[in-house]
Design a protein around this motif. Structure first.
Motif, PDB file in Angstrom:
ATOM      1  N   VAL A  63       1.594  -3.494   2.598  1.00 54.70           N
ATOM      2  CA  VAL A  63       2.441  -2.186   2.500  1.00 54.70           C
ATOM      3  C   VAL A  63       3.629  -2.479   1.360  1.00 54.70           C
ATOM      4  O   VAL A  63       4.292  -1.540   0.923  1.00 54.70           O
ATOM      5  CB  VAL A  63       2.794  -1.288   3.452  1.00 54.70           C
ATOM      6  CG1 VAL A  63       1.453  -0.744   4.245  1.00 54.70           C
ATOM      7  CG2 VAL A  63       3.800  -1.901   4.558  1.00 54.70           C
ATOM      8  N   ASP A 169      -1.787  -6.798  -2.099  1.00 51.57           N
ATOM      9  CA  ASP A 169      -0.528  -6.168  -2.266  1.00 51.57           C
ATOM     10  C   ASP A 169      -0.409  -6.045  -3.719  1.00 51.57           C
ATOM     11  O   ASP A 169       0.668  -5.472  -4.264  1.00 51.57           O
ATOM     12  CB  ASP A 169       0.723  -6.965  -1.621  1.00 51.57           C
ATOM     13  CG  ASP A 169       0.893  -8.407  -2.300  1.00 51.57           C
ATOM     14  OD1 ASP A 169       0.038  -8.922  -2.629  1.00 51.57           O
ATOM     15  OD2 ASP A 169       2.051  -8.778  -1.921  1.00 51.57           O
ATOM     16  N   THR A 174       0.997  -0.286  -3.903  1.00 50.50           N
ATOM     17  CA  THR A 174       1.687  -1.330  -3.120  1.00 50.50           C
ATOM     18  C   THR A 174       2.806  -2.238  -4.301  1.00 50.50           C
ATOM     19  O   THR A 174       3.993  -2.255  -3.927  1.00 50.50           O
ATOM     20  CB  THR A 174       1.049  -2.479  -2.754  1.00 50.50           C
ATOM     21  OG1 THR A 174      -0.244  -1.602  -2.040  1.00 50.50           O
ATOM     22  CG2 THR A 174       1.700  -3.189  -1.516  1.00 50.50           C
TER      23      THR A 174
END
Ligand code: AP5
Length: 230
Positions: A63, A169, A174
């Motif tokens: 995240v 990511d 993100t």
């Protein structure tokens, strides 16, 4: 470089996601004969190996948040303990918070060492976003860019012919979080190292060769290169 550490020095590469820390850090480490220590790479290796640390770190990495400081500091401490004590080190993506920087100072002081130079790579946000969106990596860690440094065969590593990976990511939502986290948690290190007169600003916007030349100038003359083991 002053050679405060006798053998190899300690250089920190600081800068936003996508600015080129990994690209430049690998080369700098190789050319100086120093270790290139990327906490992102160490975490991804732990993740691939499926270790408890890797699985824990994944919750944050996926995240775009930072892995907790105590986890990172233990990881770096362990990694350094396994290396020759006087080997030069190029840190990439570490430290990333003021508590991590303070912990690094303590760890190095315990070995009679200190940070010699902090190179801040800088580039505009639109450049960072384009570089990140174009990044592809081989499972072995070679990094390409579909816009700036493409593989010879689309989607495959030149060296191993393995399919290239788009980092989990590196997707737009993100990436936005990672850039915001950098501003909030990592940018304060500019003041931390500036106050210690260790900071050198490097223009990270040019091509890879131009940035490397600026980085080498910022690092200065290294202390005696140490052996390439460890
Ligand atoms: P990490 O892996 O460290 O990611 P990052 O800091 O976000 O940096 P990047 O790897 O995205 O970018 P880079 O600056 O290395 O750029 P690169 O050279 O690849 O961390 C990932 C995650 O792990 C974090 O979000 C966090 O969750 C966790 N983590 C890691 N360390 C941590 C810590 N200390 N504390 C807490 N959590 C931590 O270049 C990018 C692309 O651009 C490539 O495709 C490259 O080919 C291309 N490129 C590079 N330079 C140029 C150039 N000059 N011209 C054209 N293209 C270029």
């Amino acid at each position: 470089m002053s050679g405060a550490n006798g053998g190899g020095g300690v250089v920190v590469l600081l800068g936003s996601p996508g600015v080129g820390k990994g690209t430049q850090g690998v080369r700098l480490g190789r050319d100086l004969g120093w270790a290139h220590v990327s906490t992102g790479d160490l975490l991804r290796a732990a993740l691939t190996a499926g270790t408890p640390l890797g699985l824990e770190a994944r919750k944050y990495m996926d995240v775009g948040e930072l892995v907790p400081d105590d986890v990172i500091v233990d990881l770096v401490r362990e990694h350094l303990a396994a290396m020759s004590a006087d080997r030069g080190v190029v840190f990439d993506g570490f430290p990333r918070t003021v508590p991590q920087a303070e912990a690094l100072d303590d760890v190095l002081a315990g070995a009679g060492r200190e940070v010699d130079r902090v190179c801040l790579l800088e580039a505009p946000e639109e450049v960072l976003v384009k570089r990140i969106s174009g990044r592809r990596s081989s499972p072995g860690g070679r990094v390409y860019n579909i816009y700036f440094d493409p593989p010879r065969k689309d989607g495959f590593c030149d060296e191993t012919d393995e399919p290239l990976i788009h980092r989990a990511d590196d997707h737009p939502d993100t990436v936005r979080t990672r850039l915001a986290v950098y501003q909030e948690a990592t940018a304060p290190l500019i003041g931390y190292y500036g106050a210690k007169e260790l900071l050198a600003r490097v223009d990270g916007e040019g091509d890879i060769e131009q940035v490397y030349a600026s980085l080498r100038a910022a690092v200065g003359e290294p202390a005696t290169p140490s052996r390439a083991s460890g």
